[in-house]
Design a protein around this motif. Structure first.
Motif, PDB file in Angstrom:
ATOM      1  N   ARG A 189      57.667  40.863  16.703  1.00  0.00           N
ATOM      2  CA  ARG A 189      57.843  40.558  18.125  1.00  0.00           C
ATOM      3  C   ARG A 189      56.870  41.383  18.973  1.00  0.00           C
ATOM      4  O   ARG A 189      56.271  40.878  19.928  1.00  0.00           O
ATOM      5  CB  ARG A 189      59.283  40.828  18.556  1.00  0.00           C
ATOM      6  N   ARG A 190      56.721  42.661  18.598  1.00  0.00           N
ATOM      7  CA  ARG A 190      55.812  43.540  19.330  1.00  0.00           C
ATOM      8  C   ARG A 190      54.361  43.055  19.200  1.00  0.00           C
ATOM      9  O   ARG A 190      53.613  43.052  20.173  1.00  0.00           O
ATOM     10  CB  ARG A 190      55.953  44.972  18.811  1.00  0.00           C
ATOM     11  N   PHE A 191      53.985  42.631  17.992  1.00  0.00           N
ATOM     12  CA  PHE A 191      52.633  42.110  17.768  1.00  0.00           C
ATOM     13  C   PHE A 191      52.370  40.873  18.619  1.00  0.00           C
ATOM     14  O   PHE A 191      51.324  40.764  19.270  1.00  0.00           O
ATOM     15  CB  PHE A 191      52.445  41.777  16.289  1.00  0.00           C
ATOM     16  N   LEU A 192      53.294  39.936  18.631  1.00  0.00           N
ATOM     17  CA  LEU A 192      53.107  38.694  19.385  1.00  0.00           C
ATOM     18  C   LEU A 192      53.043  38.945  20.886  1.00  0.00           C
ATOM     19  O   LEU A 192      52.228  38.349  21.591  1.00  0.00           O
ATOM     20  CB  LEU A 192      54.235  37.717  19.063  1.00  0.00           C
ATOM     21  N   LYS A 193      53.873  39.863  21.352  1.00  0.00           N
ATOM     22  CA  LYS A 193      53.871  40.160  22.789  1.00  0.00           C
ATOM     23  C   LYS A 193      52.580  40.854  23.200  1.00  0.00           C
ATOM     24  O   LYS A 193      52.051  40.620  24.300  1.00  0.00           O
ATOM     25  CB  LYS A 193      55.087  41.041  23.130  1.00  0.00           C
ATOM     26  N   LYS A 194      52.057  41.688  22.301  1.00  0.00           N
ATOM     27  CA  LYS A 194      50.790  42.356  22.593  1.00  0.00           C
ATOM     28  C   LYS A 194      49.641  41.355  22.548  1.00  0.00           C
ATOM     29  O   LYS A 194      48.685  41.440  23.327  1.00  0.00           O
ATOM     30  CB  LYS A 194      50.555  43.482  21.590  1.00  0.00           C
ATOM     31  N   ALA A 195      49.729  40.378  21.642  1.00  0.00           N
ATOM     32  CA  ALA A 195      48.681  39.364  21.531  1.00  0.00           C
ATOM     33  C   ALA A 195      48.588  38.530  22.797  1.00  0.00           C
ATOM     34  O   ALA A 195      47.496  38.203  23.273  1.00  0.00           O
ATOM     35  CB  ALA A 195      48.948  38.465  20.329  1.00  0.00           C
ATOM     36  N   ASP A 196      49.746  38.184  23.353  1.00  0.00           N
ATOM     37  CA  ASP A 196      49.776  37.399  24.595  1.00  0.00           C
ATOM     38  C   ASP A 196      51.089  37.689  25.318  1.00  0.00           C
ATOM     39  O   ASP A 196      52.143  37.165  24.925  1.00  0.00           O
ATOM     40  CB  ASP A 196      49.655  35.911  24.284  1.00  0.00           C
ATOM     41  N   PRO A 197      51.060  38.507  26.362  1.00  0.00           N
ATOM     42  CA  PRO A 197      52.278  38.859  27.093  1.00  0.00           C
ATOM     43  C   PRO A 197      53.025  37.665  27.674  1.00  0.00           C
ATOM     44  O   PRO A 197      54.219  37.760  27.982  1.00  0.00           O
ATOM     45  CB  PRO A 197      51.766  39.780  28.217  1.00  0.00           C
TER      46      PRO A 197
END
Length: 234
Positions: free
Chosen positions: A44-52
């Motif tokens: 989840r952290r990776f995806l949010k960092k990839a595109d907020p």
């Protein structure tokens, strides 16, 4: 987008996404609503960092680890039966390489689903690239045995392959045992055998060095709790 099982690489550490991941990966990620992950929180952290702007709470996550049953694993691919893509995300680097993601990929292949590997960093290949060792004949051996005698015997057997087969040998270790493994290479391997230590690849403190085993004596770096690859060759 045609439905597929997409293998989505992640950064190897706290590295800017744009440095190691193509923009195309982000285009794919934005289209996926179902993910098979090694750890839900870090995914989840990776995806949010990839595109907020990604609506994380609208996504579904299935956790894949050594405790996942074959029955549960089969259900993880159900969205593909409905024509919806699934993404596989590991903790670091490329899914299915020294990673439990290989299990879901194998099942997708058996079921005839399309499997698409995306471009991203692999610490194993990047360490080999920077080592100066044979990149046409190599073997990733993972972890050596913990038992001291078994470890010595295994390492000597694999070291012999670099001389008989010209085969580069690649190893990893639990981060808190890195220093012990480094000492074992120095103690067990032939003085002329070359040892490459590749630490924190792509990160700000990246450090990669190749020396003969005899030249590492008295020059051991502190590798405790760092992500490290060890490679040996002649």
């Amino acid at each position: 987008m045609h439905p597929a099982l997409f293998l989505i690489p992640v950064t190897l550490g706290d590295t800017a996404h744009r440095r190691v991941l193509p923009e195309y990966n982000l285009d794919i990620i934005r289209e996926i609503r179902h993910f098979v992950v090694e750890n839900v929180r870090s995914a989840r952290r990776f995806l949010k960092k990839a595109d907020p702007s990604i609506a994380i709470d609208c996504l579904t996550f299935c956790e894949l680890n050594s405790h996942t049953s074959p029955e549960a694993l089969s259900g993880y691919l159900e969205p593909l039966n409905r024509g919806e893509s699934v993404g596989v995300v590991s903790e670091a680097g490329c899914p299915a390489i020294a990673d439990p993601g290989a299990d879901v990929v194998a099942m997708a292949q058996r079921k005839g689903f399309r499997v698409v590997p995306l471009v991203g960093p692999s610490s194993i290949l990047m360490a080999l690239m920077a080592s100066g060792f044979n990149g046409q004949n190599f073997a990733f051996r993972g972890y050596l045995p913990v038992d001291a005698q078994a470890r010595t015997e295994r390492l000597r057997t694999l070291e012999a392959r670099i001389y008989s087969e010209s085969e580069t040998q690649i190893f990893i270790e639990t981060p808190y045992r890195n220093n012990k493994l480094m000492a074992d290479f120095i103690r067990i391997c032939r003085p002329a055998t070359k040892l490459c230590v590749a630490s924190a690849i792509t990160c700000a403190d990246e450090w990669i060095r190749t020396l003969a085993v005899k030249d590492w004596k008295g020059r051991m770096p502190d590798l405790n709790k760092k992500p490290v690859l060890f490679l040996i060759y002649k």
